[in-house]
Design a protein around this motif. Structure first.
Motif, PDB file in Angstrom:
ATOM      1  N   UNK A 179      56.482  40.806  20.701  1.00  0.00           N
ATOM      2  CA  UNK A 179      56.643  40.290  22.065  1.00  0.00           C
ATOM      3  C   UNK A 179      55.770  41.107  23.021  1.00  0.00           C
ATOM      4  N   UNK A 180      55.061  40.418  23.894  1.00  0.00           N
ATOM      5  CA  UNK A 180      54.208  41.107  24.867  1.00  0.00           C
ATOM      6  C   UNK A 180      54.775  40.922  26.271  1.00  0.00           C
ATOM      7  N   UNK A 181      55.127  42.032  26.903  1.00  0.00           N
ATOM      8  CA  UNK A 181      55.502  42.004  28.318  1.00  0.00           C
ATOM      9  C   UNK A 181      54.230  42.221  29.135  1.00  0.00           C
ATOM     10  N   UNK A 206      54.275  31.078  33.302  1.00  0.00           N
ATOM     11  CA  UNK A 206      54.259  31.389  31.872  1.00  0.00           C
ATOM     12  C   UNK A 206      55.150  32.578  31.548  1.00  0.00           C
ATOM     13  N   UNK A 207      55.526  33.312  32.566  1.00  0.00           N
ATOM     14  CA  UNK A 207      56.391  34.478  32.375  1.00  0.00           C
ATOM     15  C   UNK A 207      57.582  34.389  33.325  1.00  0.00           C
ATOM     16  N   UNK A 208      58.697  34.901  32.875  1.00  0.00           N
ATOM     17  CA  UNK A 208      59.901  34.922  33.697  1.00  0.00           C
ATOM     18  C   UNK A 208      60.288  36.360  33.997  1.00  0.00           C
ATOM     19  N   UNK A 209      60.794  36.581  35.186  1.00  0.00           N
ATOM     20  CA  UNK A 209      61.223  37.920  35.591  1.00  0.00           C
ATOM     21  C   UNK A 209      62.734  38.054  35.426  1.00  0.00           C
ATOM     22  N   UNK A 210      63.141  39.215  34.968  1.00  0.00           N
ATOM     23  CA  UNK A 210      64.555  39.489  34.745  1.00  0.00           C
ATOM     24  C   UNK A 210      64.909  40.876  35.294  1.00  0.00           C
ATOM     25  N   UNK A 211      66.201  41.100  35.433  1.00  0.00           N
ATOM     26  CA  UNK A 211      66.737  42.437  35.678  1.00  0.00           C
ATOM     27  C   UNK A 211      67.343  42.926  34.371  1.00  0.00           C
ATOM     28  N   UNK A 212      66.982  44.124  33.980  1.00  0.00           N
ATOM     29  CA  UNK A 212      67.462  44.715  32.734  1.00  0.00           C
ATOM     30  C   UNK A 212      68.423  45.841  33.092  1.00  0.00           C
ATOM     31  N   UNK A 213      69.710  45.640  32.805  1.00  0.00           N
ATOM     32  CA  UNK A 213      70.729  46.607  33.200  1.00  0.00           C
ATOM     33  C   UNK A 213      71.206  47.400  31.993  1.00  0.00           C
ATOM     34  N   UNK A 267      57.885  36.358  28.233  1.00  0.00           N
ATOM     35  CA  UNK A 267      57.346  34.993  28.135  1.00  0.00           C
ATOM     36  C   UNK A 267      58.480  33.984  28.227  1.00  0.00           C
ATOM     37  N   UNK A 268      58.216  32.842  28.839  1.00  0.00           N
ATOM     38  CA  UNK A 268      59.284  31.862  29.032  1.00  0.00           C
ATOM     39  C   UNK A 268      59.837  31.363  27.719  1.00  0.00           C
ATOM     40  N   UNK A 269      59.064  31.464  26.624  1.00  0.00           N
ATOM     41  CA  UNK A 269      59.566  31.030  25.321  1.00  0.00           C
ATOM     42  C   UNK A 269      60.775  31.828  24.894  1.00  0.00           C
ATOM     43  N   UNK A 270      60.920  33.038  25.453  1.00  0.00           N
ATOM     44  CA  UNK A 270      62.066  33.862  25.069  1.00  0.00           C
ATOM     45  C   UNK A 270      63.375  33.240  25.516  1.00  0.00           C
ATOM     46  N   UNK A 271      63.323  32.396  26.546  1.00  0.00           N
ATOM     47  CA  UNK A 271      64.541  31.784  27.054  1.00  0.00           C
ATOM     48  C   UNK A 271      65.122  30.764  26.073  1.00  0.00           C
TER      49      UNK A 271
END
Length: 535
Positions: free
Chosen positions: A14-16, A488-495, A456-460
């Motif tokens: 996976x590439x961020x 093409x990319x989604x932003x998230x919060x990682x807690x 990447x949005x595919x991760x969803x």
């Protein structure tokens, strides 16, 4: 740049990709343009370039390219977990994330500013032979060695070694120079699979004691900025030295805690025992690292990651005596990732033990262990785990109330939560306080670490539990890709919530729900919980 891109995309499935957000930073663009102008001026100077400075100029070209690439493209492995543990708020999923620690943009900007300062006075620097001499973040950086390694060996292990050396700029220059003398550090160049070691140095992990949430959250934040277990072990050694020094000032007869029979253990014996346990754990990890370094066989990734988990456990043990003159009792969490049932069980057990000789009163167990603010740990680093609240970011002082009072204005809420994500990306993450209900009536404070994430949005798409996302295996550079298409990319919060082992992944809407729910008391300012006792 793209040759380097293609090399690092093969490191993990996976590439961020943070390029879009990194290159939108106006301060970064200003520094890059200024540095480019200085390079052109020096290279076209009628006086010519001093021979001593030729290598340095070449280093700048290579180093800046590496710096930007490693800070914007992060190959990771992600394990998706379908189940969810008890939580005070909703989230998308629980994940494990293993990847190198990129420098946050604010640190990248500081490095570019330091390079610019050196370039502006390059004719003054007569000693640029092996190391950089500077008042800034690059002080002591071995630029000649870095350049020679990058030019002589294009292998992927050498590229990841360069990633590791750049990641060391997360430390203050004095500490970085000390780390280079640490015996285990000197063995790293001879070890293969550098990136595997870097991925293994990844949080998140749970609190192993009922009252170590505060230090647990800080430890997870700390690990997220460390490139290798060796740097974590070095920091642990510094903390052990600090505790030993503080123990010299303990009064031999002072009681360590309250006791029903008034015959408690003394502070000195308590501190000595906790210090020895902390030391033994660190020595055991060091011994295993040395064994793995010298092994001819490939060490399983699980064994490498266990080193980081064990370091986390050792740091939580040591937190009881980070201030040895005021030791704190830490109470073991009986059931992994089950804080509430563990709290209930251990409360009943501790209530009985209160009446036994040399056992602490139950009220002593209700106090939090010491956090990293009680030791000079954060002085060793160039980052800060608190949200920056200068005049440009004053909204973070009242971020919770602003979100909660604007429930009728979803566009404004989204603007605020986007501002928070951008800030987390720029700084590398921060701590936040919340609260939750225990036993149905007792509200307690809780500390967590949150950072910005891009996937990447595919991760969803739905993943099989406990497997790496297979559709991410073939991510390659697409020359037609436009960074304006950030859909093409989604932003998230990682807690990183110390109550559980895994990260909680939140989309923007879920983060808004967390902040605006009044019972959570989300706060970026009061991270030391003056309104509630930590557990």
């Amino acid at each position: 740049y793209w040759l380097l891109y293609n090399s690092i995309t093969d490191l993990a499935p996976v590439l961020e990709d943070y390029s879009l957000w990194l290159y939108r930073n106006p301060m970064l663009l200003v520094e890059l343009k200024a540095l480019e102008g200085l390079l052109r001026r020096v290279l076209t100077d009628e006086e010519g370039v001093e021979d001593d400075h030729h290598d340095f100029l070449q280093f700048v070209l290579v180093f800046v390219n590496d710096l930007l690439c490693f800070s914007s493209l992060v190959p990771v492995q992600i394990i998706y977990h379908s189940g969810k543990h008890k939580s005070q708020f909703d989230f998308t999923s629980e994940i494990e994330r293993f990847g190198a620690c990129p420098l946050p943009p604010n640190t990248v900007i500081n490095i570019l500013q330091d390079l610019r300062s050196i370039m502006m006075n390059i004719h003054v620097y007569q000693d640029l032979e092996t190391d950089i001499y500077s008042d800034g973040i690059l002080e002591g950086f071995k630029y000649v060695q870095y350049l020679e390694n990058r030019q002589s060996d294009p292998s992927i292990n050498n590229i990841t070694r360069a990633m590791f050396e750049i990641a060391l700029l997360n430390f203050s220059s004095d500490i970085r120079l000390e780390i280079e003398k640490y015996p285990l550090y000197t063995q790293i160049p001879q070890v293969e699979n550098t990136y595997m070691w870097m991925m293994a140095c990844s949080p998140s992990d749970e609190q192993y004691y009922l009252n170590t949430c505060e230090v647990g959250a800080m430890i997870n934040g700390l690990i997220s900025h460390h490139p290798h277990i060796v740097t974590l072990l070095f920091i642990a050694r510094k903390i052990l030295d600090h505790i030993s020094e503080m123990m010299m000032y303990i009064n031999d007869d002072d009681p360590a805690f309250d006791n029903f029979w008034n015959i408690p253990e003394t502070k000195k014996t308590f501190a000595q025992r906790a210090h020895q346990q902390f030391l033994s754990n660190i020595e055991d990890i060091e011994a295993r690292v040395a064994e793995y370094f010298s092994s001819d066989k490939e060490v399983p990734f699980e064994h490498l990651h266990q080193l980081t988990l064990d370091w986390n456990y050792a740091m939580q043990i040591g937190s009881s005596v980070y201030n040895p003159n005021k030791p704190e009792i830490i109470t073991y969490k009986l059931f992994s990732q089950q804080w509430h049932i563990s709290a209930l069980t251990m409360t009943l057990y501790s209530s009985i033990c209160t009446f036994l000789p040399k056992q602490p009163h139950i009220k002593n167990r209700a106090l939090s262990s010491h956090h990293l603010g009680h030791i000079p740990c954060m002085e060793y680093h160039t980052f800060n785990m608190r949200a920056d609240m200068n005049e440009d970011n004053e909204i973070f002082k009242k971020f919770g109330p602003l979100i909660r009072s604007s429930s009728q204005f979803p566009e404004y809420q989204m603007e605020l939560i986007t501002r928070l994500w951008n800030h987390l990306f720029e700084t590398g993450g921060c701590l936040f306080v919340s609260r939750e209900c225990v036993y149905g009536f007792w509200w307690v404070g809780h500390l967590s670490f949150v950072s910005a994430l891009v996937l990447p949005i595919d991760f969803e798409q739905e993943q099989e539990p406990n497997e790496y996302p297979k559709e991410m295996q073939d991510i390659k550079y697409d020359p037609d890709f436009s960074y304006d298409q950030f859909g093409s990319y989604s932003r998230y919060f990682l807690i990183s919530d110390p109550e559980i082992k895994y990260y909680k992944l939140l989309c923007f809407e879920e983060m808004i729900d967390l902040v605006q729910d009044e019972k959570n008391c989300f706060d970026l300012k009061d991270i030391y919980g003056h309104k509630a006792a930590y557990v």
